[in-house]
Design an enzyme around this catalytic site. Structure first.
Site, PDB file in Angstrom:
ATOM      1  N   ARG A  39      25.236  -9.737  18.191  1.00 49.16           N
ATOM      2  CA  ARG A  39      25.455 -10.388  16.888  1.00 49.16           C
ATOM      3  C   ARG A  39      25.621 -11.897  17.042  1.00 49.16           C
ATOM      4  O   ARG A  39      25.251 -12.656  16.136  1.00 49.16           O
ATOM      5  CB  ARG A  39      26.681  -9.796  16.203  1.00 49.16           C
ATOM      6  CG  ARG A  39      26.386  -8.415  15.677  1.00 49.16           C
ATOM      7  CD  ARG A  39      27.505  -7.879  14.834  1.00 49.16           C
ATOM      8  NE  ARG A  39      27.058  -6.667  14.157  1.00 49.16           N
ATOM      9  CZ  ARG A  39      27.856  -5.809  13.575  1.00 49.16           C
ATOM     10  NH1 ARG A  39      29.156  -6.017  13.564  1.00 49.16           N
ATOM     11  NH2 ARG A  39      27.364  -4.738  12.984  1.00 49.16           N
ATOM     12  N   LYS A 199      25.717  12.347   6.996  1.00 49.39           N
ATOM     13  CA  LYS A 199      26.072  12.759   5.635  1.00 49.39           C
ATOM     14  C   LYS A 199      25.039  12.328   4.616  1.00 49.39           C
ATOM     15  O   LYS A 199      24.434  11.277   4.761  1.00 49.39           O
ATOM     16  CB  LYS A 199      27.414  12.125   5.256  1.00 49.39           C
ATOM     17  CG  LYS A 199      28.551  12.600   6.125  1.00 49.39           C
ATOM     18  CD  LYS A 199      29.822  11.917   5.700  1.00 49.39           C
ATOM     19  CE  LYS A 199      31.002  12.512   6.474  1.00 49.39           C
ATOM     20  NZ  LYS A 199      32.260  11.856   6.116  1.00 49.39           N
ATOM     21  N   GLY A 352      23.774   0.999  11.328  1.00 49.32           N
ATOM     22  CA  GLY A 352      24.420   0.688  12.601  1.00 49.32           C
ATOM     23  C   GLY A 352      24.013   1.626  13.720  1.00 49.32           C
ATOM     24  O   GLY A 352      23.600   1.183  14.801  1.00 49.32           O
ATOM     25  N   GLY A 373      25.964  -1.231   6.270  1.00 51.90           N
ATOM     26  CA  GLY A 373      26.224  -0.971   4.854  1.00 51.90           C
ATOM     27  C   GLY A 373      25.398  -1.867   3.939  1.00 51.90           C
ATOM     28  O   GLY A 373      24.902  -1.432   2.905  1.00 51.90           O
TER      29      GLY A 373
HETATM   30  P1  ADP Z   1      23.509   4.836  10.421  1.00 48.54           P
HETATM   31  O1  ADP Z   1      24.751   4.235  11.048  1.00 48.54           O
HETATM   32  O2  ADP Z   1      22.269   4.451  11.145  1.00 48.54           O
HETATM   33  O3  ADP Z   1      23.450   4.594   8.932  1.00 48.54           O
HETATM   34  P2  ADP Z   1      24.804   7.379  10.114  1.00 48.54           P
HETATM   35  O4  ADP Z   1      26.124   6.738  10.390  1.00 48.54           O
HETATM   36  O5  ADP Z   1      24.545   7.848   8.752  1.00 48.54           O
HETATM   37  O6  ADP Z   1      23.625   6.419  10.625  1.00 48.54           O
HETATM   38  O7  ADP Z   1      24.626   8.652  11.042  1.00 48.54           O
HETATM   39  C1  ADP Z   1      24.780   8.609  12.429  1.00 48.54           C
HETATM   40  C2  ADP Z   1      25.585   9.786  12.908  1.00 48.54           C
HETATM   41  O8  ADP Z   1      25.016  11.007  12.479  1.00 48.54           O
HETATM   42  C3  ADP Z   1      25.604   9.833  14.415  1.00 48.54           C
HETATM   43  O9  ADP Z   1      26.926   9.679  14.862  1.00 48.54           O
HETATM   44  C4  ADP Z   1      25.052  11.216  14.742  1.00 48.54           C
HETATM   45  O10 ADP Z   1      25.735  11.854  15.809  1.00 48.54           O
HETATM   46  C5  ADP Z   1      25.302  11.966  13.463  1.00 48.54           C
HETATM   47  N1  ADP Z   1      24.430  13.141  13.350  1.00 48.54           N
HETATM   48  C6  ADP Z   1      23.084  13.175  13.265  1.00 48.54           C
HETATM   49  N2  ADP Z   1      22.638  14.441  13.232  1.00 48.54           N
HETATM   50  C7  ADP Z   1      23.727  15.242  13.296  1.00 48.54           C
HETATM   51  C8  ADP Z   1      23.929  16.661  13.314  1.00 48.54           C
HETATM   52  N3  ADP Z   1      22.906  17.499  13.249  1.00 48.54           N
HETATM   53  N4  ADP Z   1      25.203  17.104  13.385  1.00 48.54           N
HETATM   54  C9  ADP Z   1      26.237  16.248  13.442  1.00 48.54           C
HETATM   55  N5  ADP Z   1      26.135  14.905  13.427  1.00 48.54           N
HETATM   56  C10 ADP Z   1      24.884  14.411  13.355  1.00 48.54           C
HETATM   57 MG    MG Z   2      26.806   4.880  11.059  1.00 47.61          MG
END
Ligand code: ADP
Ligand code: MG
Length: 393
Positions: A39, A199, A352, A373
């Site tokens: 960063r 989620k 992230g 976010g």
């Molecule tokens: P980003 O930060 O890129 O927006 P998210 O925070 O929404 O992504 O999601 C990332 C998380 O989702 C990771 O920690 C990953 O382990 C979790 N994840 C992905 N697939 C699964 C799964 N099938 N079961 C549990 N956790 C999951």
């Molecule tokens: Mg995340």
């Protein structure tokens, strides 16, 4: 509407002037040292540009989540040695805003100062105009290069930009706005979104916003399990958001052929029993087992779709990528983006964890957003307060 950018300011607006620059130095630390300087490096083009044009650079950032007062573990002083090394120049550290005004006026042309964690002052997160005025007194004009903080109306991102003019976007901010903005406004087609992660709750609005714009939305990660539950499948002990099932049903009903769910999954009794993992079709998750990745058939399917795309936006890993071997689906999608990119597709990654998952592929992707976010809110089509407060070009 385009935002006025640093590059639009004439040389005389910079030379000898104090540039108050909001950066995102919210970096990971261990034992008082920076463990990942990405960063800080991302802010260097803006800082260097200003220094080379004779500006005196005063940097503002938050770090972590202090509880409305100074806490040593969140002090930006810990960042100074890394910043000095990357700049090859000494950095003044300002802890007192009133006394800091004189310090910024004493800075030689091209010199750099860093102000203590903006969240050490209680008014930061309430967007307090009085605190913003104290920040504004440290500069002659304002540059916001902290895209990752632009979705929050804080004193150092919003109120200060209304007080101190010109108020313009730095190069990192400009890059984010260009790639995320243009990608959405006028995508080359086929335009495919890949969405995953833990989620759907935080991403419903993104799906809603992308649904009418994308040709296909490929769903992976635990997010898919909530959709499958909505279809009546038993997903075992997989991460499912029970309170979002109706929402998922509604999306499926409206999405038609646009939402593409995984054909099958890699399942295991638990994360630490990966040795017992096997592939099953999405409607055959064994009782007591959980989905941890997309299966091989889905990887092949998703890669074939991505190979045809001319614009791809990706947010959210396809599985628990932090725990190999459950990173294979996420890696396959990353390769799919790289391959499409090699054939001329625009490839943008936001989020992230998603950014962490494509570390090392920076040169092979069009853009990796630094704002978790903020990039999601931007994709949702929401105005970002830190951007709205800047001037228009
Ligand atoms: P980003 O930060 O890129 O927006 P998210 O925070 O929404 O992504 O999601 C990332 C998380 O989702 C990771 O920690 C990953 O382990 C979790 N994840 C992905 N697939 C699964 C799964 N099938 N079961 C549990 N956790 C999951
Ligand atoms: Mg995340």
């Amino acid at each position: 509407m385009t935002t006025r950018a640093l590059g639009d300011l004439p040389g005389e607006a910079l030379d000898g002037k104090r540039a108050l620059v909001r950066v995102d130095f919210n970096v990971p630390l261990k034992d008082g040292a920076v463990t990942d300087d990405a960063r800080i490096r991302a802010a260097l083009p803006t800082i260097t540009y200003l220094r080379e044009r004779g500006a005196r650079v005063v940097l503002l950032s938050h770090l972590g989540r202090p509880k409305g007062g100074p806490e040593p573990k969140y002090s930006l002083r810990q960042v100074v040695p890394t910043l000095e090394r990357l700049l090859g120049a000494p950095v003044d550290f300002i802890t007192d805003l009133a006394a800091g005004v004189a310090a910024t006026k004493r800075l030689p042309r091209g010199a750099v100062a860093l102000v203590e964690n903006t969240r050490f002052w209680p008014g930061e997160e309430t967007n307090d105009p009085a605190l913003a005025a104290s920040f504004a007194a440290l500069g002659d004009f304002y540059v916001n290069d902290a895209f990752g903080s632009a979705h929050r109306a804080h004193a150092s991102t919003e109120a200060v930009a209304r007080l101190l003019k010109p108020a313009v976007a730095g190069f990192l901010m400009q890059k984010e706005l260009t790639y995320l903005g243009e990608t959405l406004a006028d995508p080359k087609r086929p335009f495919i979104a890949v969405l995953g992660g833990a989620k759907i709750s935080g991403k419903i609005d993104v799906i809603e916003a992308l649904l009418p714009r994308c040709d296909e939305i490929l769903i992976g990660g635990a997010m898919a399990c909530t959709f499958f539950t909505a279809l009546g499948f038993d997903m075992g002990t997989s991460l499912v958001e029970r309170d979002r099932i109706d929402m998922a049903k509604g999306l499926l009903a409206r999405a038609g052929k646009v939402l593409i769910l995984p054909r099958g999954a890699v399942v295991a009794p638990s994360l630490d029993r990966a040795a017992e993992r096997r592939e099953v079709s999405s409607d055959a998750v064994p009782k007591g087992w959980a989905v941890f990745d997309i299966d091989q058939a889905t990887r092949v399917d998703f890669r074939a779709r991505l190979a045809r795309a001319r614009t791809i936006i990706w947010n959210g890993p396809m599985g628990v990528f932090e725990t190999p071997p459950f990173d294979a689906g996420t890696r396959a999608v990353a390769e799919g983006l790289v391959q499409a990119g090699a054939k001329g597709a625009v490839t943008v990654v936001g989020g992230g964890d998603s950014a962490a998952a494509v570390a090392g592929l920076e040169d092979k992707l069009t853009h990796i957003s630094t704002g978790g976010g903020a990039s999601l809110e931007f994709l949702e089509g929401k105005p970002l307060p830190g951007v709205s407060a800047l001037e228009s070009a």
